[in-house]
Design a protein around this motif. Structure first.
Motif, PDB file in Angstrom:
ATOM      1  N   PRO A 217       0.723  -1.048  -0.036  1.00  0.00           N
ATOM      2  CA  PRO A 217       0.033  -0.031   0.051  1.00  0.00           C
ATOM      3  C   PRO A 217       0.778   1.257   0.161  1.00  0.00           C
ATOM      4  O   PRO A 217       0.447   2.236  -0.399  1.00  0.00           O
ATOM      5  N   TRP A 218       2.168   1.075   0.490  1.00  0.00           N
ATOM      6  CA  TRP A 218       3.059   2.424   0.598  1.00  0.00           C
ATOM      7  C   TRP A 218       3.831   2.265  -0.627  1.00  0.00           C
ATOM      8  O   TRP A 218       3.873   3.431  -1.548  1.00  0.00           O
ATOM      9  N   HIS A 219       4.871   1.319  -0.764  1.00  0.00           N
ATOM     10  CA  HIS A 219       5.888   1.385  -1.915  1.00  0.00           C
ATOM     11  C   HIS A 219       5.174   1.268  -3.237  1.00  0.00           C
ATOM     12  O   HIS A 219       5.747   1.926  -4.312  1.00  0.00           O
ATOM     13  N   THR A 220       3.971   0.902  -3.336  1.00  0.00           N
ATOM     14  CA  THR A 220       3.328   0.663  -4.818  1.00  0.00           C
ATOM     15  C   THR A 220       2.196   1.395  -4.901  1.00  0.00           C
ATOM     16  O   THR A 220       1.803   2.108  -5.833  1.00  0.00           O
ATOM     17  N   GLY A 221       1.296   1.688  -3.679  1.00  0.00           N
ATOM     18  CA  GLY A 221       0.078   2.258  -3.816  1.00  0.00           C
ATOM     19  C   GLY A 221       0.583   3.969  -3.554  1.00  0.00           C
ATOM     20  O   GLY A 221      -0.456   4.450  -3.765  1.00  0.00           O
ATOM     21  N   GLY A 222       1.422   4.029  -3.006  1.00  0.00           N
ATOM     22  CA  GLY A 222       1.762   5.529  -2.761  1.00  0.00           C
ATOM     23  C   GLY A 222       0.935   5.926  -1.442  1.00  0.00           C
ATOM     24  O   GLY A 222       0.620   7.375  -1.511  1.00  0.00           O
ATOM     25  N   ASP A 223       0.368   5.180  -0.879  1.00  0.00           N
ATOM     26  CA  ASP A 223      -0.386   5.637   0.441  1.00  0.00           C
ATOM     27  C   ASP A 223       0.248   5.805   1.614  1.00  0.00           C
ATOM     28  O   ASP A 223       1.591   5.569   1.698  1.00  0.00           O
ATOM     29  N   TYR A 224      -0.398   6.295   2.709  1.00  0.00           N
ATOM     30  CA  TYR A 224       0.387   6.287   4.210  1.00  0.00           C
ATOM     31  C   TYR A 224       1.348   7.363   4.020  1.00  0.00           C
ATOM     32  O   TYR A 224       2.107   7.377   4.926  1.00  0.00           O
ATOM     33  N   GLN A 225       1.532   8.549   3.124  1.00  0.00           N
ATOM     34  CA  GLN A 225       2.217   9.426   3.207  1.00  0.00           C
ATOM     35  C   GLN A 225       2.147  10.238   4.439  1.00  0.00           C
ATOM     36  O   GLN A 225       3.068  11.016   4.872  1.00  0.00           O
ATOM     37  N   HIS A 226       0.895  10.387   5.180  1.00  0.00           N
ATOM     38  CA  HIS A 226       0.819  11.150   6.102  1.00  0.00           C
ATOM     39  C   HIS A 226       1.556  10.483   7.550  1.00  0.00           C
ATOM     40  O   HIS A 226       1.847  11.347   8.592  1.00  0.00           O
ATOM     41  N   LEU A 227       2.200   9.259   7.502  1.00  0.00           N
ATOM     42  CA  LEU A 227       2.916   8.570   8.416  1.00  0.00           C
ATOM     43  C   LEU A 227       4.492   8.749   8.153  1.00  0.00           C
ATOM     44  O   LEU A 227       5.243   8.382   9.041  1.00  0.00           O
ATOM     45  N   CYS A 228       4.798   9.226   6.838  1.00  0.00           N
ATOM     46  CA  CYS A 228       6.245   9.062   6.448  1.00  0.00           C
ATOM     47  C   CYS A 228       6.745  10.215   7.077  1.00  0.00           C
ATOM     48  O   CYS A 228       6.562  11.298   7.247  1.00  0.00           O
ATOM     49  N   ASN A 229       8.265   9.884   6.984  1.00  0.00           N
ATOM     50  CA  ASN A 229       9.049  11.005   7.301  1.00  0.00           C
ATOM     51  C   ASN A 229      10.146  11.171   6.238  1.00  0.00           C
ATOM     52  O   ASN A 229       9.881  10.432   5.286  1.00  0.00           O
ATOM     53  N   GLU A 230      11.209  12.003   6.322  1.00  0.00           N
ATOM     54  CA  GLU A 230      12.278  12.246   5.430  1.00  0.00           C
ATOM     55  C   GLU A 230      13.041  11.034   4.903  1.00  0.00           C
ATOM     56  O   GLU A 230      13.290  10.671   4.108  1.00  0.00           O
ATOM     57  N   LYS A 231      13.439  10.273   6.197  1.00  0.00           N
ATOM     58  CA  LYS A 231      13.922   8.997   5.904  1.00  0.00           C
ATOM     59  C   LYS A 231      13.249   7.998   4.894  1.00  0.00           C
ATOM     60  O   LYS A 231      13.737   7.377   4.098  1.00  0.00           O
ATOM     61  N   ASP A 232      11.904   7.816   5.422  1.00  0.00           N
ATOM     62  CA  ASP A 232      11.166   6.833   4.439  1.00  0.00           C
ATOM     63  C   ASP A 232      11.102   7.368   2.898  1.00  0.00           C
ATOM     64  O   ASP A 232      11.245   6.532   2.143  1.00  0.00           O
ATOM     65  N   ARG A 233      11.266   8.835   2.755  1.00  0.00           N
ATOM     66  CA  ARG A 233      11.102   9.197   1.517  1.00  0.00           C
ATOM     67  C   ARG A 233      12.514   8.979   0.691  1.00  0.00           C
ATOM     68  O   ARG A 233      12.619   8.376  -0.486  1.00  0.00           O
ATOM     69  N   LYS A 234      13.474   9.022   1.599  1.00  0.00           N
ATOM     70  CA  LYS A 234      14.932   8.655   0.856  1.00  0.00           C
ATOM     71  C   LYS A 234      14.983   7.207   0.685  1.00  0.00           C
ATOM     72  O   LYS A 234      15.610   6.701  -0.158  1.00  0.00           O
ATOM     73  N   MET A 235      14.352   6.203   1.491  1.00  0.00           N
ATOM     74  CA  MET A 235      14.486   4.850   1.169  1.00  0.00           C
ATOM     75  C   MET A 235      13.394   4.248   0.271  1.00  0.00           C
ATOM     76  O   MET A 235      13.802   3.092  -0.335  1.00  0.00           O
ATOM     77  N   LEU A 236      12.460   5.183  -0.103  1.00  0.00           N
ATOM     78  CA  LEU A 236      11.312   4.363  -0.888  1.00  0.00           C
ATOM     79  C   LEU A 236      12.145   4.073  -2.258  1.00  0.00           C
ATOM     80  O   LEU A 236      11.722   2.762  -2.759  1.00  0.00           O
ATOM     81  N   PRO A 237      12.908   4.881  -3.147  1.00  0.00           N
ATOM     82  CA  PRO A 237      13.417   4.137  -4.321  1.00  0.00           C
ATOM     83  C   PRO A 237      14.279   2.914  -3.929  1.00  0.00           C
ATOM     84  O   PRO A 237      14.229   2.327  -4.791  1.00  0.00           O
TER      85      PRO A 237
END
Ligand SMILES: [Fe+2]
Ligand SMILES: [Fe+2]
Length: 278
Positions: A217-237
């Protein structure tokens, strides 16, 4: 026929491929898959996840080498997987070899491919498959529509009717970071805990791929952004890069495990202790 989630790794699908991956509508295995998710979405609650974390997080259940754990997966067919119907140990080598072809310089990444599903040995210790395999999702906050089958499968989950856990943020602060979110219990979090407990020296990106590779739901669905921080955005790729090998190396053509074993044993020796606590 349609694939439920839009997947950025579709761009890497082999051409002229007549197999459709992650088909949750009319795959020949769909009844088995849906049953596993119905049980998962009914029983995975905050309380359940806390219990499992305290039981398995101590890593006091077995002592064995990585290769011994891998050979245990010979007896496991993942009942949440609509794509394959063969033992999981082949999938480990298929994923690792796919990564080795594209990333010959990143031996730790190849090792992540080999290891990533080892947490599924939980299913051989009498854990039901719905507490081991399948896509993961945060517990303790609203179940989002991006979760596969979610329209019908959460109605009997007590947390879905809880005054706090049923709200958008639930028990979390905005942008608290995924590392502070309680995920549904399964093989991702278990293996992450095992690797940390045993002080394996796999780089942080690799540990992160392992911990969140089933969080579709996050890495493919693009969901749960409201719980993510900078580190999560850096790790996503990194998680997405891993995901395309996890998914698109699944073919019925099985790898020659005997031949490959010595190469991967070297990688295990480089990054993991010989005997590990599980
Ligand atoms: Fe997995
Ligand atoms: Fe996998």
């Amino acid at each position: 026929m349609k694939v439920i989630q839009l997947d950025p790794s579709l761009a890497y699908r082999p051409e002229n491929e007549n197999h459709q991956y992650r088909n949750y509508e009319d795959s020949p295995l769909v009844d088995r898959v849906k049953m596993t998710y119905t049980l998962m979405h009914t029983h995975q609650t905050v309380e359940f996840v806390k219990q499992k974390l305290s039981h398995w997080g101590s890593c006091m259940h077995r002592k064995m080498t990585v290769m011994e754990a891998l050979s245990l997966l010979d007896d496991l067919v993942d009942e949440s997987d609509p794509d394959v119907d063969f033992p999981n140990s082949f999938h480990a080598y298929q994923t690792a070899e796919g990564i080795r072809k594209m990333h010959p310089d990143k031996d730790w990444f190849q090792l992540v491919g080999l290891l990533h599903d080892l947490g599924k040995i939980l299913a051989l210790d009498n854990e039901p498959q719905w507490a081991v395999v399948g896509d993961t999702f945060p517990v303790g906050c609203k179940h989002q529509k991006s979760i596969v089958f979610s329209e019908t499968t959460f109605k009997d989950n007590p947390d879905a009717h809880h005054p706090v856990y049923s709200t958008q943020y639930g028990m979390y602060e905005p942008n608290c970071g995924l590392e502070n979110v309680l995920m549904s219990w399964g093989h991702d979090e278990y293996l992450y805990r095992v690797l940390k407990f045993n002080e394996c020296s796999i780089p942080e990106e690799g540990l992160y791929m392992i911990r969140f590779h089933s969080f579709y739901p996050w890495h493919t669905g693009g969901d749960y952004q409201h719980l993510c921080n900078e580190k999560d955005r850096k790790m996503l790729p990194w998680v997405q890069e891993f995901n395309k090998f996890d998914l698109y190396t699944k073919t019925e053509e099985l790898p020659d495990v005997e031949n490959l074993r010595p190469y991967y044993q070297n990688l295990i020796d480089k990054y993991c202790p010989r005997i590990m606590s599980w």
